[in-house]
Write a protein that holds these residues in place. Structure first.
Motif: not given
Length: 259
Positions: A160, A196-197, A201, A204, A211, A214-216, A239
């Motif tokens: 990320w 998603k996004y 990823y 997380w 999560f 979304n810092r995965g 997810r």
């Protein structure tokens, strides 16, 4: 045929979710990592009641891998042939079997801890041994894949914020070169589509709302040979299974095959 890989971060803690997920998704083969139990503690009976056989390589509260299948488990190999140990001990990090028409490995690659740590050297040695062990199947005519938690993000886009990982494990040139060498045996990265996004990823951290923000990282991978890759109809990261109370910090990666 539906195959998935999932670092469950303790199968005994996660078994209600695993059973519900298997039933709702109709997964035929599940590669499991980080069972965190002994082989005797593995919930094989609960899985058998749902119609699944299990092959387990686990020795206690750390590490551990398994294969869960409702299409057969034949020619099971526990451990990584020719693989290194750590501090004099062979850790339970690999298991392989033939499940119907497909040969699969479930692997849990060492974390590496820190670049100057002995565990990092062990990680690189382990990946080199994996390359040697997988080479024959990778070059063969039968669909074959190595699935699991590789603890390596193949490219910067799989993290990320790459700037936060400078000098850390999981993104070093040596680790990525080891993955490239594994692919050179005839394997390719089966890239899942994001639900998603813009990046799929798979992990997380539990901390700092990673999560929801979304810092995965994408570190749970599927490396398939040419017959396997040619049979792929779809692949995605589930997810939804990362949400809610009692979730693992990893999400399942699902691959649908026409075999």
């Amino acid at each position: 045929m539906r195959i998935a890989t999932w670092n469950v971060n303790s199968i005994t803690a996660r078994i209600p979710r695993v059973l519900a997920w298997l039933e709702s998704t109709g997964t035929d083969v599940l590669c499991v990592q980080e069972t965190k139990c002994s082989a005797e503690q593995f919930p094989a009976d609960e899985l058998r009641e749902l119609g699944y056989e299990s092959a387990v390589h686990a020795t206690g509260r750390w590490n551990g891998v398994a294969l869960i299948s409702r299409v057969g488990l034949e020619d099971v190999v526990t451990g990584l042939p020719g693989g290194p140990g750590y501090e004099g001990t062979e850790e339970p990090r690999a298991i392989s079997a033939t499940c119907g028409p497909v040969r699969v490995w479930s692997v849990y690659v060492p974390n590496g801890r820190e670049v100057d740590h002995a565990h990092y050297t062990y990680k690189l040695q382990w990946l080199a041994a994996l390359k040697e062990a997988a080479a024959a199947d990778a070059a063969g005519a039968r669909p074959f894949a190595v699935l699991g938690d590789f603890n390596v993000a193949p490219v910067d886009e799989d993290v990320w914020d790459p700037s936060l990982f400078e000098g850390a494990t999981h993104v070093t040139p040596a680790e990525r070169a080891a993955l490239a060498a594994l692919r050179e045996t005839g394997l390719s990265d089966v890239m899942p589509r994001p639900l998603k996004y813009d990046r799929p990823y798979t992990f997380w951290d539990y901390r700092q709302l990673a999560f929801p923000k979304n810092r995965g990282m994408r570190i749970d991978l599927v490396y398939g040979n040419e017959p396997f890759a040619a049979a792929v109809k779809d692949s995605y990261v589930d997810r939804e299974e990362r949400k809610g109370k009692g979730a693992s910090d990893h999400a399942p990666v699902v691959v649908d095959l026409d075999v």
